[in-house]
Design an enzyme around this catalytic site. Structure first.
Site, PDB file in Angstrom:
ATOM      1  N   SER A 119       0.638  -1.230  -0.184  1.00 42.13           N
ATOM      2  CA  SER A 119      -0.117  -0.104   0.182  1.00 42.13           C
ATOM      3  C   SER A 119       0.894   1.358  -0.047  1.00 42.13           C
ATOM      4  CB  SER A 119      -0.811   0.017   1.215  1.00 42.13           C
ATOM      5  OG  SER A 119      -1.771  -1.093   1.334  1.00 42.13           O
ATOM      6  N   HIS A 140      -0.483  -2.481  -7.266  1.00 44.32           N
ATOM      7  CA  HIS A 140      -1.276  -2.152  -6.283  1.00 44.32           C
ATOM      8  C   HIS A 140      -2.645  -2.277  -6.415  1.00 44.32           C
ATOM      9  CE1 HIS A 140      -2.633   1.017  -2.947  1.00 44.32           C
ATOM     10  NE2 HIS A 140      -2.587  -0.339  -2.583  1.00 44.32           N
ATOM     11  N   GLU A 152      -2.898   0.369  -9.169  1.00 42.70           N
ATOM     12  CA  GLU A 152      -1.688   1.503  -9.187  1.00 42.70           C
ATOM     13  C   GLU A 152      -0.670   0.735  -9.654  1.00 42.70           C
ATOM     14  OE1 GLU A 152      -1.797   3.325  -5.387  1.00 42.70           O
ATOM     15  OE2 GLU A 152      -1.798   5.172  -6.324  1.00 42.70           O
ATOM     16  N   ASN A 190      -3.292   5.924  -1.157  1.00 43.17           N
ATOM     17  CA  ASN A 190      -3.244   6.102   0.326  1.00 43.17           C
ATOM     18  C   ASN A 190      -2.624   7.336   0.785  1.00 43.17           C
ATOM     19  OD1 ASN A 190      -4.563   3.544   0.968  1.00 43.17           O
ATOM     20  ND2 ASN A 190      -2.794   2.482   0.208  1.00 43.17           N
TER      21      ASN A 190
HETATM   22  C1  LIG Z   1      -5.654   0.386   1.473  1.00 45.50           C
HETATM   23  C2  LIG Z   1      -5.108   0.258   0.433  1.00 45.50           C
HETATM   24  O1  LIG Z   1      -3.926   0.075   0.086  1.00 45.50           O
HETATM   25  C3  LIG Z   1      -5.922   0.688  -0.907  1.00 45.50           C
HETATM   26  C4  LIG Z   1      -7.285   0.321  -0.937  1.00 45.50           C
HETATM   27  O2  LIG Z   1      -7.747  -0.583  -0.986  1.00 45.50           O
HETATM   28  S1  LIG Z   1      -8.167   1.588  -0.129  1.00 45.50           S
HETATM   29  C5  LIG Z   1      -9.898   1.245   0.156  1.00 45.50           C
HETATM   30  C6  LIG Z   1     -10.523   1.109  -1.359  1.00 45.50           C
HETATM   31  N1  LIG Z   1     -12.022   0.453  -1.142  1.00 45.50           N
HETATM   32  C7  LIG Z   1     -12.777   1.137  -0.793  1.00 45.50           C
HETATM   33  O3  LIG Z   1     -12.747   2.496  -0.748  1.00 45.50           O
HETATM   34  C8  LIG Z   1     -14.413   0.591  -0.530  1.00 45.50           C
HETATM   35  C9  LIG Z   1     -15.451   1.340  -0.363  1.00 45.50           C
HETATM   36  N2  LIG Z   1     -16.661   0.619  -0.375  1.00 45.50           N
HETATM   37  C10 LIG Z   1     -17.131   0.235  -1.530  1.00 45.50           C
HETATM   38  O4  LIG Z   1     -16.780   0.615  -2.367  1.00 45.50           O
HETATM   39  C11 LIG Z   1     -18.557  -0.621  -1.066  1.00 45.50           C
HETATM   40  O5  LIG Z   1     -18.843  -0.483   0.137  1.00 45.50           O
HETATM   41  C12 LIG Z   1     -18.303  -2.067  -1.443  1.00 45.50           C
HETATM   42  C13 LIG Z   1     -17.960  -2.403  -2.923  1.00 45.50           C
HETATM   43  C14 LIG Z   1     -17.015  -2.679  -0.527  1.00 45.50           C
HETATM   44  C15 LIG Z   1     -19.677  -2.728  -1.080  1.00 45.50           C
HETATM   45  O6  LIG Z   1     -20.596  -2.160  -1.711  1.00 45.50           O
HETATM   46  P1  LIG Z   1     -22.269  -2.269  -1.267  1.00 45.50           P
HETATM   47  O7  LIG Z   1     -23.137  -1.803  -2.120  1.00 45.50           O
HETATM   48  O8  LIG Z   1     -22.038  -1.684   0.160  1.00 45.50           O
HETATM   49  O9  LIG Z   1     -22.303  -3.640  -0.928  1.00 45.50           O
HETATM   50  P2  LIG Z   1     -22.965  -4.750  -1.951  1.00 45.50           P
HETATM   51  O10 LIG Z   1     -24.008  -4.194  -2.604  1.00 45.50           O
HETATM   52  O11 LIG Z   1     -23.236  -5.952  -1.101  1.00 45.50           O
HETATM   53  O12 LIG Z   1     -21.671  -5.116  -2.985  1.00 45.50           O
HETATM   54  C16 LIG Z   1     -21.589  -4.219  -4.218  1.00 45.50           C
HETATM   55  C17 LIG Z   1     -20.891  -5.311  -5.083  1.00 45.50           C
HETATM   56  O13 LIG Z   1     -19.624  -5.431  -4.195  1.00 45.50           O
HETATM   57  C18 LIG Z   1     -19.471  -6.975  -4.010  1.00 45.50           C
HETATM   58  N3  LIG Z   1     -18.813  -6.959  -2.768  1.00 45.50           N
HETATM   59  C19 LIG Z   1     -18.984  -6.411  -1.755  1.00 45.50           C
HETATM   60  N4  LIG Z   1     -18.211  -6.652  -0.818  1.00 45.50           N
HETATM   61  C20 LIG Z   1     -17.309  -7.312  -1.038  1.00 45.50           C
HETATM   62  C21 LIG Z   1     -16.139  -8.035  -0.628  1.00 45.50           C
HETATM   63  N5  LIG Z   1     -15.662  -7.890   0.455  1.00 45.50           N
HETATM   64  N6  LIG Z   1     -15.156  -8.966  -1.607  1.00 45.50           N
HETATM   65  C22 LIG Z   1     -15.876  -9.181  -2.910  1.00 45.50           C
HETATM   66  N7  LIG Z   1     -16.803  -8.491  -3.570  1.00 45.50           N
HETATM   67  C23 LIG Z   1     -17.788  -7.754  -2.389  1.00 45.50           C
HETATM   68  C24 LIG Z   1     -20.664  -7.551  -4.097  1.00 45.50           C
HETATM   69  O14 LIG Z   1     -20.696  -8.761  -4.572  1.00 45.50           O
HETATM   70  C25 LIG Z   1     -21.422  -6.686  -5.179  1.00 45.50           C
HETATM   71  O15 LIG Z   1     -20.725  -7.286  -6.331  1.00 45.50           O
HETATM   72  P3  LIG Z   1     -21.782  -7.333  -7.527  1.00 45.50           P
HETATM   73  O16 LIG Z   1     -22.030  -5.694  -7.960  1.00 45.50           O
HETATM   74  O17 LIG Z   1     -20.923  -7.983  -8.657  1.00 45.50           O
HETATM   75  O18 LIG Z   1     -23.022  -8.064  -7.032  1.00 45.50           O
HETATM   76  N1  LIG Z   2      -6.415  -4.372   3.226  1.00 43.70           N
HETATM   77  C1  LIG Z   2      -6.423  -3.610   2.144  1.00 43.70           C
HETATM   78  O1  LIG Z   2      -7.517  -2.895   1.884  1.00 43.70           O
HETATM   79  C2  LIG Z   2      -5.130  -3.365   1.025  1.00 43.70           C
HETATM   80  C3  LIG Z   2      -4.059  -3.924   1.420  1.00 43.70           C
HETATM   81  N2  LIG Z   2      -3.067  -4.033   0.419  1.00 43.70           N
HETATM   82  C4  LIG Z   2      -1.732  -4.473   0.895  1.00 43.70           C
HETATM   83  O2  LIG Z   2      -1.691  -5.772   0.598  1.00 43.70           O
HETATM   84  C5  LIG Z   2      -0.996  -6.587   1.470  1.00 43.70           C
HETATM   85  C6  LIG Z   2      -1.721  -7.558   2.215  1.00 43.70           C
HETATM   86  O3  LIG Z   2      -2.676  -6.937   2.795  1.00 43.70           O
HETATM   87  P1  LIG Z   2      -3.788  -7.671   3.437  1.00 43.70           P
HETATM   88  O4  LIG Z   2      -4.182  -8.722   2.395  1.00 43.70           O
HETATM   89  O5  LIG Z   2      -4.761  -6.498   4.049  1.00 43.70           O
HETATM   90  O6  LIG Z   2      -3.255  -8.391   4.631  1.00 43.70           O
HETATM   91  P2  LIG Z   2      -3.731  -9.654   5.692  1.00 43.70           P
HETATM   92  O7  LIG Z   2      -3.309  -9.442   6.954  1.00 43.70           O
HETATM   93  O8  LIG Z   2      -5.358  -9.584   5.336  1.00 43.70           O
HETATM   94  O9  LIG Z   2      -3.276 -10.811   4.572  1.00 43.70           O
HETATM   95  C7  LIG Z   2      -1.548 -10.865   4.936  1.00 43.70           C
HETATM   96  C8  LIG Z   2      -1.422 -12.438   4.573  1.00 43.70           C
HETATM   97  O10 LIG Z   2      -0.215 -12.603   4.332  1.00 43.70           O
HETATM   98  C9  LIG Z   2       0.179 -13.741   5.191  1.00 43.70           C
HETATM   99  N3  LIG Z   2       1.451 -13.668   5.443  1.00 43.70           N
HETATM  100  C10 LIG Z   2       2.250 -13.148   6.370  1.00 43.70           C
HETATM  101  N4  LIG Z   2       3.624 -13.464   6.443  1.00 43.70           N
HETATM  102  C11 LIG Z   2       3.702 -14.444   5.285  1.00 43.70           C
HETATM  103  C12 LIG Z   2       4.920 -14.757   4.485  1.00 43.70           C
HETATM  104  N5  LIG Z   2       6.010 -14.595   5.044  1.00 43.70           N
HETATM  105  N6  LIG Z   2       4.612 -15.603   3.562  1.00 43.70           N
HETATM  106  C13 LIG Z   2       3.419 -15.857   2.921  1.00 43.70           C
HETATM  107  N7  LIG Z   2       2.282 -15.190   3.524  1.00 43.70           N
HETATM  108  C14 LIG Z   2       2.621 -14.472   4.750  1.00 43.70           C
HETATM  109  C15 LIG Z   2      -0.647 -13.645   6.535  1.00 43.70           C
HETATM  110  O11 LIG Z   2      -0.862 -14.753   7.323  1.00 43.70           O
HETATM  111  P3  LIG Z   2      -1.069 -14.542   8.968  1.00 43.70           P
HETATM  112  O12 LIG Z   2      -2.512 -13.912   9.011  1.00 43.70           O
HETATM  113  O13 LIG Z   2      -0.837 -16.189   9.292  1.00 43.70           O
HETATM  114  O14 LIG Z   2       0.175 -13.918   9.408  1.00 43.70           O
HETATM  115  C16 LIG Z   2      -1.923 -13.147   5.847  1.00 43.70           C
HETATM  116  O15 LIG Z   2      -2.724 -14.284   5.564  1.00 43.70           O
HETATM  117  C17 LIG Z   2      -0.329  -5.388   2.318  1.00 43.70           C
HETATM  118  O16 LIG Z   2       1.047  -5.157   1.671  1.00 43.70           O
HETATM  119  C18 LIG Z   2      -1.331  -4.275   2.247  1.00 43.70           C
HETATM  120  O17 LIG Z   2      -0.649  -3.005   2.473  1.00 43.70           O
HETATM  121  C19 LIG Z   2      -3.264  -3.310  -0.823  1.00 43.70           C
HETATM  122  C20 LIG Z   2      -4.320  -2.904  -1.012  1.00 43.70           C
HETATM  123  C21 LIG Z   2      -5.531  -2.734  -0.054  1.00 43.70           C
END
Ligand SMILES: CC(=O)CC(=O)SCCNC(=O)CCNC(=O)[C@H](O)C(C)(C)COP(=O)(O)OP(=O)(O)OC[C@H]1O[C@@H](n2cnc3c(N)ncnc32)[C@H](O)[C@@H]1OP(=O)(O)O
Ligand SMILES: NC(=O)C1=CN([C@@H]2O[C@H](COP(=O)(O)OP(=O)(O)OC[C@H]3O[C@@H](n4cnc5c(N)ncnc54)[C@H](OP(=O)(O)O)[C@@H]3O)[C@@H](O)[C@H]2O)C=CC1
Length: 291
Positions: A119, A140, A152, A190
């Site tokens: 991320s 990403h 990304e 992010n």
């Molecule tokens: C942290 C990082 O490094 C980067 C990041 O990812 S930042 C985070 C970016 N993500 C966001 O901002 C998510 C914001 N939230 C959303 O867009 C919506 O709440 C959501 C898509 C997650 C759920 O949408 P919703 O309308 O509330 O739920 P719902 O109507 O049940 O689902 C809409 C669709 O998403 C799917 N969905 C919902 N939750 C899901 C999940 N956890 N996994 C997979 N699919 C999912 C549903 O199946 C549905 O798909 P279809 O349209 O194909 O049926």
């Molecule tokens: N969460 C998010 O919304 C997003 C996350 N990311 C990035 O994706 C990556 C994963 O995030 P996320 O999936 O949320 O994390 P989670 O904690 O959900 O999953 C990480 C997984 O990796 C496993 N793991 C830890 N160490 C090892 C290893 N040495 N070899 C193989 N598997 C290992 C963990 O196992 P265990 O639980 O047993 O430690 C766990 O199952 C991070 O870099 C995060 O920044 C990117 C976009 C969105």
């Protein structure tokens, strides 16, 4: 080079979604984790999420069957040696990622492209610890991967054009949209989103609003699909804190200091949905604020 076999390291929230979209797009997928429970949970999650797509008519049950058959799981990281592209999606800790690359590299084909779904962490620094900085990228995905359109793509200082183009072709084959981000802390999404989430935690910490009011305000007041605290629970509070630490250290600006309340939740092990408790408690029928 043609990319057909894809290795994914980490079967957590992101790894399962990445495996899902690659398998549906026709790639052979090898999904690795350190825990069999995580691999089993990932396969169940993938089947369930494809079931959602069948219900909606987006895919057929035959598509689901064929895609699931293209995913193999393994606890042995070095089994990924014969893949053409590796996407590391393990925990957002630099030492964990480096350890994975150190173990995997001696087994990889020279032409294999190595990427991280990180991320926020420096692609250039991760790449410099490998034998292939020219073939290293940030790849990403956004959460949830089957639904979010954006990927990304982040080049390290040494990433070559051939690698970038190969990754762009993969994004297109996944029917997703690539955004090119420069390799600076937390890239684009992010860099903007996580300070907003951190500010929501400060808003709670300083008593400006309750969990419910903060989330409701942004959903009804800014049309966000999820409130910022609900989204933090969805992402994982450990990941949110890691990203804020990368921003704070990488940009050396106090405005990125993580909120002490976020640190407290992570120290308590309340990491959000993935531990059933964060800003909300998910153990009952409906999520209940924990504060
Ligand atoms: C942290 C990082 O490094 C980067 C990041 O990812 S930042 C985070 C970016 N993500 C966001 O901002 C998510 C914001 N939230 C959303 O867009 C919506 O709440 C959501 C898509 C997650 C759920 O949408 P919703 O309308 O509330 O739920 P719902 O109507 O049940 O689902 C809409 C669709 O998403 C799917 N969905 C919902 N939750 C899901 C999940 N956890 N996994 C997979 N699919 C999912 C549903 O199946 C549905 O798909 P279809 O349209 O194909 O049926
Ligand atoms: N969460 C998010 O919304 C997003 C996350 N990311 C990035 O994706 C990556 C994963 O995030 P996320 O999936 O949320 O994390 P989670 O904690 O959900 O999953 C990480 C997984 O990796 C496993 N793991 C830890 N160490 C090892 C290893 N040495 N070899 C193989 N598997 C290992 C963990 O196992 P265990 O639980 O047993 O430690 C766990 O199952 C991070 O870099 C995060 O920044 C990117 C976009 C969105």
């Amino acid at each position: 080079m043609s990319i057909e076999r894809v290795g994914i390291v980490g079967a957590g929230q992101m790894g399962n979604g990445i495996a899902h979209v690659f398998a549906l797009a026709g790639y052979q997928v090898l999904l690795n984790d350190i825990s069999q429970d995580s691999l089993d949970a990932a396969m169940a999650r993938i089947a369930k999420n494809m079931g959602r797509q069948i219900t909606k008519g987006a895919i057929s049950s035959e598509d689901q069957e064929n895609a699931l058959a293209r995913i193999e799981t393994t606890l042995t990281l070095t089994d990924l040696g014969q893949t053409d592209l590796v996407i590391e999606a393990a925990t957002e800790k630099e030492e964990v990622k480096k350890q994975i690359f150190d173990t995997l590299l001696p087994h990889l084909k020279p032409e294999t492209i190595l990427t991280s779904n990180t991320s926020s962490i420096s692609i250039t620094r991760l790449a410099s610890g490998t034998d292939r900085p020219e073939k290293f990228m940030g790849f990403h995905f956004m959460n949830p991967v089957p639904v979010m359109q954006l990927v990304e793509l982040i080049r390290g200082i040494a990433t070559d054009d051939e690698t970038y183009k190969a990754c762009l072709e993969v994004v297109n084959r996944l029917n997703k949209t690539a955004a090119s981000a420069e390799d600076f802390p937390a890239f684009i999404v992010n860099r903007i989103l996580m300070p907003m989430i951190n500010e929501a935690v400060y808003t709670l910490y300083e008593g400006v609003g309750s969990v419910q009011c903060i989330d409701q305000s942004m959903k009804l007041g800014a049309n966000h699909p999820m409130g910022p605290l609900e989204l933090a629970d969805f992402i994982g509070l450990d990941t949110c804190l890691s990203i804020m630490n990368v921003l704070h250290e990488g940009l050396a600006d106090t405005k990125y200091r993580p909120c002490p309340l976020l640190t407290k939740y992570v120290e308590a092990g309340w990491l959000g949905r993935k531990t059933q408790r964060g800003f909300y408690d998910y153990r009952g029928e409906t999520p209940v604020p924990t504060r």
